[in-house]
Write an enzyme that holds these catalytic residues in place. Structure first.
Site, PDB file in Angstrom:
ATOM      1  N   SER A 222      -5.690 -76.817  70.895  1.00 54.73           N
ATOM      2  CA  SER A 222      -6.492 -76.310  69.791  1.00 54.73           C
ATOM      3  C   SER A 222      -7.276 -77.441  69.112  1.00 54.73           C
ATOM      4  O   SER A 222      -8.081 -78.108  69.767  1.00 54.73           O
ATOM      5  CB  SER A 222      -5.587 -75.573  68.800  1.00 54.73           C
ATOM      6  OG  SER A 222      -6.344 -74.874  67.849  1.00 54.73           O
ATOM      7  N   ASP A 390      -8.211 -65.065  73.596  1.00 57.42           N
ATOM      8  CA  ASP A 390      -8.196 -66.035  72.499  1.00 57.42           C
ATOM      9  C   ASP A 390      -9.507 -65.929  71.723  1.00 57.42           C
ATOM     10  O   ASP A 390     -10.568 -66.328  72.212  1.00 57.42           O
ATOM     11  CB  ASP A 390      -8.024 -67.444  73.056  1.00 57.42           C
ATOM     12  CG  ASP A 390      -7.801 -68.481  71.964  1.00 57.42           C
ATOM     13  OD1 ASP A 390      -8.064 -68.177  70.785  1.00 57.42           O
ATOM     14  OD2 ASP A 390      -7.362 -69.594  72.288  1.00 57.42           O
ATOM     15  N   HIS A 416      -4.112 -67.521  71.713  1.00 56.88           N
ATOM     16  CA  HIS A 416      -4.139 -68.941  71.356  1.00 56.88           C
ATOM     17  C   HIS A 416      -2.766 -69.597  71.453  1.00 56.88           C
ATOM     18  O   HIS A 416      -2.556 -70.533  72.232  1.00 56.88           O
ATOM     19  CB  HIS A 416      -4.694 -69.069  69.936  1.00 56.88           C
ATOM     20  CG  HIS A 416      -5.284 -70.411  69.629  1.00 56.88           C
ATOM     21  ND1 HIS A 416      -6.438 -70.869  70.222  1.00 56.88           N
ATOM     22  CD2 HIS A 416      -4.886 -71.392  68.774  1.00 56.88           C
ATOM     23  CE1 HIS A 416      -6.734 -72.071  69.756  1.00 56.88           C
ATOM     24  NE2 HIS A 416      -5.810 -72.414  68.871  1.00 56.88           N
TER      25      HIS A 416
END
Length: 460
Positions: A222, A390, A416
């Protein structure tokens, strides 16, 4: 005089703004009161929330299974060291001083399970892998899984790598500076720019100095990928020190939030975050609520929030994994770093922080364009692994901004957080990471002595 919001918000957005402000005032007051309460009173609230949950939950059953005991032990682990110790791994702690004076905690797994390095803090001669967490996280998110086979750092250690995990300034393991008190506004005056200019390159250089290696492999999750995209793009020499960059759930320029009201409000004026949360740490009361709420209730709160903000249902993460991992999910970050993300979403570009706040309210528009990270200049090989569910990954936009040597793997049905904690990461994610490491370690640093075909880690 420019009034930033006039003419750019609708009536219901103004209502949400006022309502949100009063909610935050209420939440802050409650948090302050809780802070003054004795431990016995806090424990009483915790016990009452547990009683209520058991009374009304249709899934509650008396007695614990072995898997529930494991999840409970992971949840209760106080820090990175206890998480590693539970699975039989010996870790090292290191501290790196950035060029602008922040002290960052680094964690290292230099040996396999049950082994101990005779000379801590020295080279192992193994290929080096560096893992970096996402927004509002710390290094614990890598090792808080309910079985070792799904834990990427443990698998890497078993495969013969020297594994390092970094931490951003301000989080649980990096809340110190030689220049600023962590209670001051100046301490929290940082954005993605500072991670890219200092935290990532300084951490990498420290690791290379200790390990005596010429390069390392970088695995980010991320925001940890965004920090690497940014750092590699503005430090040409850093590309020589990173032999491959593996981006899990890569973040560069998300389209926005799933909640239209919040998304529209923050994009209309990203600096509203300063009005809501001040200029220090964001959501600093989260740990307080975690302490007084029974874990299943806290888990439900997190799930509801993720569904509201990002439209994630988290079905690929087991209930017990959530109980274990959500306790380690949150760590402090600056409000400014979150404002930076809303600026990126608003402009639809992976740009540096825009210090000219008044430009957002200018009726004539901007007289300049905020500097963008030149990500097409990255020389390091890039491997992207993303989930097709995601909402924070716009893969087509991302590929337009990355060099042609970027390779992509799509994970069907993944959201995610699934890439970190999903029930099948040992089949869908970890093998892909290992294959990429093997290819580029063979080319640049020599592969580990024993690259196993299987990824089995001995059970505890």
């Amino acid at each position: 005089m420019v009034v930033p919001l006039i003419g750019r918000l609708k009536g219901h957005e103004y209502a949400a703004l006022v309502g949100g402000f009063f909610f935050l005032v209420f939440e802050t007051a409650i948090s302050f009161i809780i802070m003054l309460l004795p431990v016995l009173v806090i424990q009483w609230f915790y016990d009452r929330s547990r009683t209520l949950f058991h009374r009304f939950s249709v899934n509650y059953a008396k007695g614990k299974s072995k898997t529930e005991d494991v999840a409970d032990a992971i949840r209760k682990a106080k820090d990175f060291g206890e998480l590693c110790q539970y699975w039989g791994y010996t870790h090292e702690e290191h501290v790196v001083l950035t060029k602008d004076g922040y002290l960052l905690g680094l964690h290292r797994l230099p040996t396999k399970k049950g082994q101990r390095k005779r000379s801590p803090g020295t080279s192992t001669g193994k290929p080096v892998v560096y893992l970096h967490h996402g927004l509002l996280m710390n290094s614990e998110v890598w090792v808080c899984l309910t079985n070792a086979e799904r834990c990427l750092p443990f698998v890497l250690a078993e495969q013969g790598f020297d594994v390092w995990m970094g931490n951003n300034r301000g989080n649980k393991y990096s809340k110190k500076s030689v220049h600023h008190d962590p209670n001051s506004v100046k301490f929290w005056n940082y954005s993605l720019d500072d991670f890219a200019w200092h935290d990532i390159p300084d951490s990498i250089q420290y690791i290379l100095d200790i390990t005596k290696s010429n390069s390392l492999s970088y695995v980010g999750f991320s925001q940890g990928t965004a920090q690497a995209f940014a750092a590699l793009s503005i430090h040409p020499q850093l590309n020589e020190k990173v032999n491959v960059f593996i981006a899990l759930a890569p973040a560069m320029s998300p389209a926005g939030l799933a909640a239209p009201l919040v998304d529209g409000l923050m994009k209309a004026s990203p600096t509203l975050m300063y009005l809501f949360f001040g200029r220090r740490a964001i959501l600093s009361s989260a740990t307080t609520w975690q302490a007084i709420l029974y874990p299943p209730i806290f888990t439900s709160v997190i799930d509801t929030s993720l569904r509201f903000l990002f439209n994630w249902d988290s079905r690929n993460i087991s209930y017990l994994q959530k109980i274990a991992a959500y306790a380690h999910l949150y760590s402090l970050a600056s409000v400014k770093s979150v404002v930076h993300w809303f600026q990126i979403m608003r402009e639809g570009a992976f740009q540096m922080y825009d210090d000219d706040v008044s430009a957002f309210g200018s009726p004539g528009g901007r007289a300049y364009r905020p500097a963008r990270f030149p990500t097409k200049n990255i020389v390091t090989p890039i491997v992207l692994l993303y989930g097709d569910r995601d909402s924070l990954v716009d893969i087509q936009m991302m590929l337009k901004e990355l060099p042609d040597h970027t390779t992509v793997t799509r994970l069907d049905g993944y959201e995610h957080l699934d890439i970190l904690w999903g029930k099948d990461v040992d089949k869908d994610v970890i093998p892909g990471v290992l294959n990429s490491l093997k290819v580029f370690c063979d080319k640049s640093c020599g592969s580990p002595n024993k690259f196993k075909d299987g990824f089995k880690v001995f059970e505890r």
